[in-house]
Design a protein around this motif. Sequence first.
Motif, PDB file in Angstrom:
ATOM      1  N   VAL A 154       0.841  -1.195   0.000  1.00  0.00           N
ATOM      2  CA  VAL A 154       0.000   0.000   0.000  1.00  0.00           C
ATOM      3  C   VAL A 154       0.876   1.245   0.000  1.00  0.00           C
ATOM      4  CG1 VAL A 154      -0.183   0.003   2.525  1.00  0.00           C
ATOM      5  CG2 VAL A 154      -1.920   1.155   1.174  1.00  0.00           C
ATOM      6  N   VAL A 155       0.465   2.250  -0.769  1.00  0.00           N
ATOM      7  CA  VAL A 155       1.177   3.518  -0.844  1.00  0.00           C
ATOM      8  C   VAL A 155       0.151   4.640  -0.854  1.00  0.00           C
ATOM      9  CG1 VAL A 155       2.645   5.021  -2.254  1.00  0.00           C
ATOM     10  CG2 VAL A 155       3.155   2.583  -2.117  1.00  0.00           C
ATOM     11  N   THR A 156       0.403   5.688  -0.084  1.00  0.00           N
ATOM     12  CA  THR A 156      -0.375   6.912  -0.235  1.00  0.00           C
ATOM     13  C   THR A 156       0.578   8.012  -0.696  1.00  0.00           C
ATOM     14  OG1 THR A 156      -0.040   7.727   2.033  1.00  0.00           O
ATOM     15  CG2 THR A 156      -1.942   6.310   1.634  1.00  0.00           C
ATOM     16  N   THR A 157       0.045   8.910  -1.497  1.00  0.00           N
ATOM     17  CA  THR A 157       0.849  10.032  -1.964  1.00  0.00           C
ATOM     18  C   THR A 157      -0.016  11.275  -2.010  1.00  0.00           C
ATOM     19  OG1 THR A 157       2.169  10.908  -3.805  1.00  0.00           O
ATOM     20  CG2 THR A 157       0.361   9.424  -4.378  1.00  0.00           C
ATOM     21  N   THR A 158       0.564  12.388  -1.663  1.00  0.00           N
ATOM     22  CA  THR A 158      -0.172  13.654  -1.708  1.00  0.00           C
ATOM     23  C   THR A 158      -0.459  14.027  -3.144  1.00  0.00           C
ATOM     24  OG1 THR A 158       0.969  14.369   0.295  1.00  0.00           O
ATOM     25  CG2 THR A 158      -0.125  16.065  -1.000  1.00  0.00           C
ATOM     26  N   LYS A 159      -1.685  14.403  -3.405  1.00  0.00           N
ATOM     27  CA  LYS A 159      -2.019  14.832  -4.757  1.00  0.00           C
ATOM     28  C   LYS A 159      -1.276  16.119  -5.094  1.00  0.00           C
ATOM     29  CE  LYS A 159      -6.545  12.783  -5.448  1.00  0.00           C
ATOM     30  NZ  LYS A 159      -7.954  13.031  -5.758  1.00  0.00           N
ATOM     31  N   THR A 160      -0.767  16.187  -6.302  1.00  0.00           N
ATOM     32  CA  THR A 160      -0.057  17.370  -6.756  1.00  0.00           C
ATOM     33  C   THR A 160      -0.879  18.082  -7.819  1.00  0.00           C
ATOM     34  OG1 THR A 160       1.095  16.073  -8.442  1.00  0.00           O
ATOM     35  CG2 THR A 160       2.179  16.301  -6.286  1.00  0.00           C
ATOM     36  N   ASP A 161      -0.463  19.276  -8.163  1.00  0.00           N
ATOM     37  CA  ASP A 161      -1.094  20.033  -9.242  1.00  0.00           C
ATOM     38  C   ASP A 161      -0.021  20.254 -10.298  1.00  0.00           C
ATOM     39  OD1 ASP A 161      -2.956  21.394 -10.674  1.00  0.00           O
ATOM     40  OD2 ASP A 161      -2.999  23.181  -9.402  1.00  0.00           O
ATOM     41  N   PRO A 162       0.250  19.239 -11.122  1.00  0.00           N
ATOM     42  CA  PRO A 162       1.385  19.322 -12.047  1.00  0.00           C
ATOM     43  C   PRO A 162       1.141  20.311 -13.180  1.00  0.00           C
ATOM     44  CG  PRO A 162       0.060  17.395 -12.539  1.00  0.00           C
ATOM     45  CD  PRO A 162      -0.518  18.005 -11.289  1.00  0.00           C
ATOM     46  N   ARG A 163       2.225  20.747 -13.780  1.00  0.00           N
ATOM     47  CA  ARG A 163       2.124  21.601 -14.964  1.00  0.00           C
ATOM     48  C   ARG A 163       1.906  20.716 -16.179  1.00  0.00           C
ATOM     49  NH1 ARG A 163       2.601  26.677 -13.866  1.00  0.00           N
ATOM     50  NH2 ARG A 163       3.540  27.266 -11.873  1.00  0.00           N
ATOM     51  N   LEU A 164       0.996  21.147 -17.018  1.00  0.00           N
ATOM     52  CA  LEU A 164       0.534  20.312 -18.130  1.00  0.00           C
ATOM     53  C   LEU A 164       1.469  20.381 -19.334  1.00  0.00           C
ATOM     54  CD1 LEU A 164      -3.252  21.266 -17.967  1.00  0.00           C
ATOM     55  CD2 LEU A 164      -2.095  19.351 -16.871  1.00  0.00           C
ATOM     56  N   LYS A 165       1.571  19.268 -20.012  1.00  0.00           N
ATOM     57  CA  LYS A 165       2.342  19.192 -21.253  1.00  0.00           C
ATOM     58  C   LYS A 165       1.433  18.883 -22.442  1.00  0.00           C
ATOM     59  CE  LYS A 165       6.261  16.738 -23.340  1.00  0.00           C
ATOM     60  NZ  LYS A 165       7.289  15.685 -23.117  1.00  0.00           N
TER      61      LYS A 165
END
Length: 381
Positions: A155-166
Amino acid sequence: MPTREWTHIRSSHSPGPFDEMLPLLTAPLAQIDERAREIFRQIVESYLATGEPVGSRNISRLIPMTLSPASVRNVMADLEAAGLIYAPHTSAGRLPTDLGLRFFVDALLEIGDVSERDRSSIEAQVAAAGKGYTVDGVLQEASSLLSGLSRGAGVVTTTKTDPRLKHVEFVPLDPSRALVILVSEDGQVENRVLPLPTGLPASALVEASNFLNARVRGRTLREARGEMETLLHELHGELDDLTARVVEAGLASWSGGEASERRLIVRGQAKLLEDLRALEDLERIRLLFDDLESKRELVDLLGLAEEAQSMRIFIGSESKLFSLSGSSTIVAPYRDGQGRVVGVLGVIGPTRLNYGRIVPMVDFTARVVSRVLGAPGTDAA
């Protein structure tokens, strides 16, 4: 492995109904004689190895001292009165309670080291996933390999990010649905299935892709959505109404689709079915699968390890989430390139997990993932 590295494990556990009881129990238990501690250790280690209750006759043969089965039974009665062991059936052997397992983990567990073979496997697989530098790829590989090495669910949790779009693209699936593909500048790829307006021409999907790609490159989802809301009103005549609805829905499916700030990755649930010993085990696994479907509660539970920024072990009914399925979770935080804790990874399985082996394995994997993600000063050795 140096004892100092595991100090935080012994003093950190899930807040729960046993918090007030533990100090009352561990103080006198720390003073009980060696034979009682050895008998208790044998009961726990037998349970971890077989999942079966063990009786006084077998214990008298296993302990490194001469004691009759009757003497062993007297000690077991004291351990049972203390709430550390119980009899699952009349005239059966004894099993550790969740409280007994907590005491064992905090006070008696001998932590091993990660074998050279496991170290090499973890480092090679996580490093290979990180070559393309997709964070999701690294985390999914970490979850999968922990499942394979532990025979539990990774199991892994990760903080949601707001990435820059390509790049954004709409791919038709059928007349009523399309696949929306979003590629970020850091290499992450996400897909969503999007319902299409009735009567949408095939050319509209191409037009929507071109419209977005000309305007959102280099922007975050939040920035892109805000600009699109304004732009769609200003350029209403430039886009057909149906196409405009696709553009708006495509961005909304990421930037406003889920309230949770964390994402959850679970791999290897099927591993939990490989070591069933009885119908009770099957029922326990079914309940665990139900627990894993309760993703909101699981994310909240694992978030405790992020807040503590240290290894955490949750045993059975200490956690409301796993109170019925009798499961344990061993998790450790991992860090990003700025050294910030951004998520946790670990193993979920039955309470008879091999804690001595899995605890250092989870810790080592978290260190390797942190190193691959560029956390400063991270040493997985």
